[in-house]
Design a protein around this motif. Structure first.
Motif, PDB file in Angstrom:
ATOM      1  N   UNK A 252       0.860  -1.179   0.000  1.00 20.14           N
ATOM      2  CA  UNK A 252       0.000   0.000   0.000  1.00 20.14           C
ATOM      3  C   UNK A 252       0.896   1.227   0.000  1.00 20.14           C
ATOM      4  N   UNK A 253       0.821   2.010  -1.057  1.00 19.09           N
ATOM      5  CA  UNK A 253       1.693   3.181  -1.134  1.00 19.09           C
ATOM      6  C   UNK A 253       1.234   4.276  -0.175  1.00 19.09           C
TER       7      UNK A 253
ATOM      8  N   UNK B 291      -6.449   7.259   4.562  1.00 20.99           N
ATOM      9  CA  UNK B 291      -6.407   6.458   5.792  1.00 20.99           C
ATOM     10  C   UNK B 291      -5.012   5.858   6.013  1.00 20.99           C
ATOM     11  N   UNK B 292      -4.180   5.929   4.978  1.00 26.81           N
ATOM     12  CA  UNK B 292      -2.819   5.403   5.084  1.00 26.81           C
ATOM     13  C   UNK B 292      -1.905   6.569   5.402  1.00 26.81           C
ATOM     14  N   UNK B 293      -1.043   6.405   6.400  1.00 27.68           N
ATOM     15  CA  UNK B 293      -0.173   7.505   6.808  1.00 27.68           C
ATOM     16  C   UNK B 293       1.206   7.349   6.192  1.00 27.68           C
ATOM     17  N   UNK B 294       1.769   8.464   5.696  1.00 30.86           N
ATOM     18  CA  UNK B 294       3.157   8.416   5.247  1.00 30.86           C
ATOM     19  C   UNK B 294       4.041   8.289   6.470  1.00 30.86           C
ATOM     20  N   UNK B 295       3.775   9.137   7.437  1.00 29.99           N
ATOM     21  CA  UNK B 295       4.587   9.176   8.645  1.00 29.99           C
ATOM     22  C   UNK B 295       3.672   9.380   9.839  1.00 29.99           C
ATOM     23  N   UNK B 296       3.554   8.392  10.715  1.00 32.88           N
ATOM     24  CA  UNK B 296       2.718   8.608  11.889  1.00 32.88           C
ATOM     25  C   UNK B 296       3.343   9.647  12.833  1.00 32.88           C
TER      26      UNK B 296
END
Ligand code: TPP
Ligand code: SF4
Lengths: 257, 363, 180
Positions: free
Chosen positions: B337-338, C62-67
């Protein structure tokens, strides 16, 4: 001058199993079944001529554990794939290894017709009365009252139908020479299971026809039971619905008692 | 208004479907969408509907054919390899002109692939693998509230056009949880009457539903022309899309579903760095919103297509705007997942034209 | 305001439940939430993780690059996610299981002896609730009351765990507030 000690190997890894740790849960019947299949192949000297077809189910990665040639089949289609292999290479030893969802739900047609054609194939059928890999949905073999994520409150025949006894159904097919049901829930039964597997392999070697060994197998994870309780559940509950023993035998082999 | 609840995508579709009047569900387990049948196995009983775990995907879609023919709102769900098996049934539903909703939570392929989110089944969904000259409307929600809207819409479109309709998500859409508000239950008695359904021929002539036309006077041809006329109507009336920050954009990002959510964050990021990017999000993948995208593709603008696969929707983008503007593509195959940061790099690379991330499409 | 928290550990540590509690707490507070669990492409018994994003505005990815925050319940998770945390972010470690040192020097570190504290309130199994209490106390994202409400909503129907969990959440708060 002291004498070299003489060691005799009494237990080891069958050559037909790779040196790999399996991903099966503790207490799972798949690991035992793998070992039995491997021991029988070793003892009959079949490893190098064997081509196996694993299921789509928890044993989908069986090619990482079995040390002979294998090819993945789509869910339920193992016996169709195995048919293709056996017809083109009749001298190879061909086996399928399948769960109850694979063999008795989505693959029912392939199963029945391979059996009915009398394909010279040995099928190892792992019946754990649940869908293991996908997380505990109802299987065609799930017992009445048994909980499953798609049979909340337990399997109810009015809503979900009855448990299927595919081995008995297959026994009706003329192409089938040998069907036996064993459990993997006690040492004694495991020994019996090994004998049955070997006999099924012999049927193929003697080109008698299709044979199948059903193994009632614990799935502690999805039954949500401890290892011990799941073994007991096989011996006490599953066998009531799926009685162990020979279901069909037209081999003419005399069993050494 | 109903209360806000936090639910998982798969469960949301389940709840939305019964509220939209679905009373028949058949399916076969496959990860990553098992929560949906599991939810409905209990819920259908509560609402007096039918839940069946079929012995296979093929059996399940054919159960839909029967249940739909007698007038019920029907649904099945699966994931990529299972949808492959349903294609025969979908083609029959199109030929029989039977409404029904098919949910596809895509996973990585080909073959068994893996269970990670993927969007490698755009072709499978929008082109279909069944035989014949047929079309399936495909809805691609990008958030949990939209899952509800799309589920209601799918049942309405299916009934209005007497055609199967697909809701296309991926493993992530099925697992993600967001607060949602459900609309009330539709009144089953107020749903459109189905004057074609098989109800028993009391006081009327017997009806037959079939897709075979053996006549030698061009009956099959006529049937196909009528279907085509219907698909033309759908194309004219049912295109849906969303644009975000496109007015002043130099760079238009085209993405759908989960990819669009990730892209939207990436756009916020690059805007902070001075790149005027905007999002064009197709909501209907068929019919693809061609005209609105073409309108955005004005001189001087660039288009960047981002997909969770190695390039499928990009073909519809090329068909829509090819040769008008420069198109670049970046795709990530199933299994990873990118992050928004990765997509932001792509967008910056496209803006600079340095070719470091993604590839320029030669038209 | 937007803040992203990644919870990671091995299956069975209640990692997903932590994220679930936080999400429910935030929802009750009127925030926007997305909760994204990563389900195992890994085999059974593997790692589990989830990312919770909270915001008072619309949440895109909903996907984080950097939490902003990492809650690591075991060593492998720390190793896997440590480098993803934003500069000046927060790393909360389960000191009962993690012996490794943090290699990052540009983040704030909080170590919580979850198992010991959980045993104090009655059961090892509440270690994840100790952690969520400590996390809320440290970040200030949820008050003690909001965290408890979140737990009750997240575990609706499992009332028998409420009492223990409440104690554990409170213990997590006092651990952070009193430093012990
Ligand atoms: C066409 C298709 N449908 C569904 C699945 C999902 N699936 C994978 S394994 C499985 C069933 C597993 O159950 P079983 O055969 O009983 O084997 P077990 O895991 O219990 O050993 C299913 C439904 C799939 N991979 N492909
Ligand atoms: S889920 Fe069940 S069948 Fe699968 S490996 Fe675990 S115990 Fe075995």
């Amino acid at each position: 001058m002291s004498a070299e000690p003489v060691y005799k190997k009494v237990f080891g890894r069958p050559e037909s199993l790779k040196e790999a740790a399996t991903h099966y849960c503790p207490g799972c019947g798949h690991s035992i079944a793998h070992r039995l299949v491997a021991e029988c192949l070793d003892e009959l000297g079949l490893r190098e001529k064997t081509i196996g077809v694993p299921p789509v189910g928890c044993a989908v990665l069986a090619y990482n554990y079995f040390n002979f040639d294998m090819i993945e089949a789509p869910h339920g289609r193992a016996l169709a794939v195995a048919t293709g292999i056996k017809r083109v290479q009749p001298d190879k030893f061909v086996l399928s290894y399948q769960g109850d969802g694979d063999l008795a739900a989505i693959g029912t047609a392939e199963t029945i017709h391979a059996a009915n054609r009398g394909e010279m194939i040995s099928a190892i059928f792992i019946n754990n009365a649940i869908y293991g890999m996908t997380g505990g949905q109802m299987a065609p073999t799930t017992l009445l009252g048994q909980n499953a994520t798609t049979a909340p409150g337990g399997r109810d025949p009015e809503l979900h139908g009855w448990p299927i006894d595919i081995s008995r159904m297959l026994a009706l097919c003329d192409g089938v020479v040998y069907v036996e049901r064993c459990t993997l829930s006690s040492i004694k039964q495991i020994r019996k299971a090994k004998k049955a597997i070997k006999k099924s392999f012999q049927c193929q070697l003697d080109r008698l026809g299709f044979s199948l060994v059903e193994l009632l197998s614990p799935c502690p994870t999805n039954w949500k039971l401890s290892t011990q309780d799941s073994w007991d559940w096989v011996s006490e509950e599953m066998v009531k619905v799926y009685p162990v023993g020979v279901i069909k035998d037209t081999t003419g082999y005399e069993d050494k008692k | 208004m109903n209360e806000k609840v936090l639910m998982r995508g798969s469960d949301i579709i389940g709840e939305a479907s019964v509220r939209a009047g679905c009373r028949f569900y058949a399916g076969y387990p496959i990860t990553p969408q098992n929560e949906l049948p599991e939810y409905l196995s209990a819920r259908m009983v509560e609402v007096g509907g039918t839940f069946i775990q079929g012995e296979s995907e093929i059996a399940s879609i054919n159960m839909l054919i029967g249940a739909s023919a007698v007038g019920s709102r029907v649904m099945t769900s699966s994931s990529s390899p299972g949808i492959a098996l349903k294609q025969e049934g979908i083609s029959y539903m199109a030929g029989l002109e039977l409404p029904g909703v098919i949910v596809n939570m895509m996973r990585g392929g080909p073959g068994l692939g893996n269970i990670s989110p993927s969007a490698a089944d755009y072709f499978q969904s929008t082109r279909g693998g069944g035989n014949g000259d047929y079309r399936t409307p495909v809805l691609a929600p990008a958030g949990c509230q939209e899952l509800i809207e799309m589920t209601f819409l799918a049942f309405d479109l299916a009934d209005n056009y007497r055609n199967p309709v697909m809701i296309l998500g991926d493993g992530l859409m099925g697992q993600v949880m967001e607060p949602v508000v459900f609309p009330d239950f539709l009144d089953l008695n107020k749903l459109p009457q189905k004057d074609w359904a098989l109800t028993g021929c009391v006081d009327r002539e017997a009806r037959a539903i079939f897709s075979m036309y053996l006549g030698e006077k061009g009956e099959l041809c006529q049937h196909n022309l009528e279907l085509q006329e219907k698909y033309d109507r759908i194309t004219a009336q049912e295109q849906r899309w969303e644009t975000i920050m496109t007015d002043d954009a130099d760079l238009i990002v085209v993405a759908y579903g989960t990819a669009a959510r990730i892209a939207e964050s990436a756009i916020e990021e690059v805007r902070g760095q001075g790149l005027a990017a905007g999002l064009f999000r197709p909501i209907t993948l068929w019919p693809f919103p061609t005209a609105p995208l073409r309108e955005l593709a004005q001189k001087g603008r660039k288009i960047a297509v981002f997909e969770l696969c190695l390039g499928q929707m990009v073909e519809d983008v090329i068909l829509s705007v090819g040769e008008r503007v420069e198109i670049s593509f970046h795709g990530v195959p199933g299994g990873v997942i990118p992050t928004p940061a990765e997509v932001a790099e792509f967008l910056n690379s496209v803006a600079k034209g340095d070719g470091k991330v993604g590839r320029r499409i030669e038209v | 305001m937007i803040t992203r928290t990644t919870f990671a550990g091995f299956g069975g540590q209640g990692v997903l439940v932590m994220g679930y509690v936080m999400s429910h707490g935030a929802l009750l507070k009127g925030l926007n939430v997305t909760y994204f669990p990563s389900y195992g492409a890994e085999m059974r018994g593997g790692t589990a993780n989830c990312t919770v994003t909270l915001s008072d505005a619309k949440i895109a990815s909903p996907v984080a690059s950097q939490p902003d925050t990492l809650v690591a319940m075991n060593g492998p998770s720390l190793e896997k996610f440590e480098n993803r945390v934003v500069e000046n972010g927060l790393v909360v470690l389960n000191a009962s299981l993690i012996e490794e040192d943090l290699s990052r020097k540009d983040v704030t570190l909080l170590t919580v002896p979850t198992a010991e504290l959980a045993r104090e309130v009655g059961s090892d199994r509440a270690a994840n609730m100790i952690m969520i209490g400590a996390l809320s106390a440290k970040t200030g994202l949820l008050s003690q009351e909001e965290t408890i409400k979140g737990m009750r909503a997240a575990l609706k129907g499992k009332d028998k765990f409420f009492e223990l969990n409440e104690k554990a959440i409170q213990r997590g708060f006092t651990f952070v507030n009193n430093g012990k």
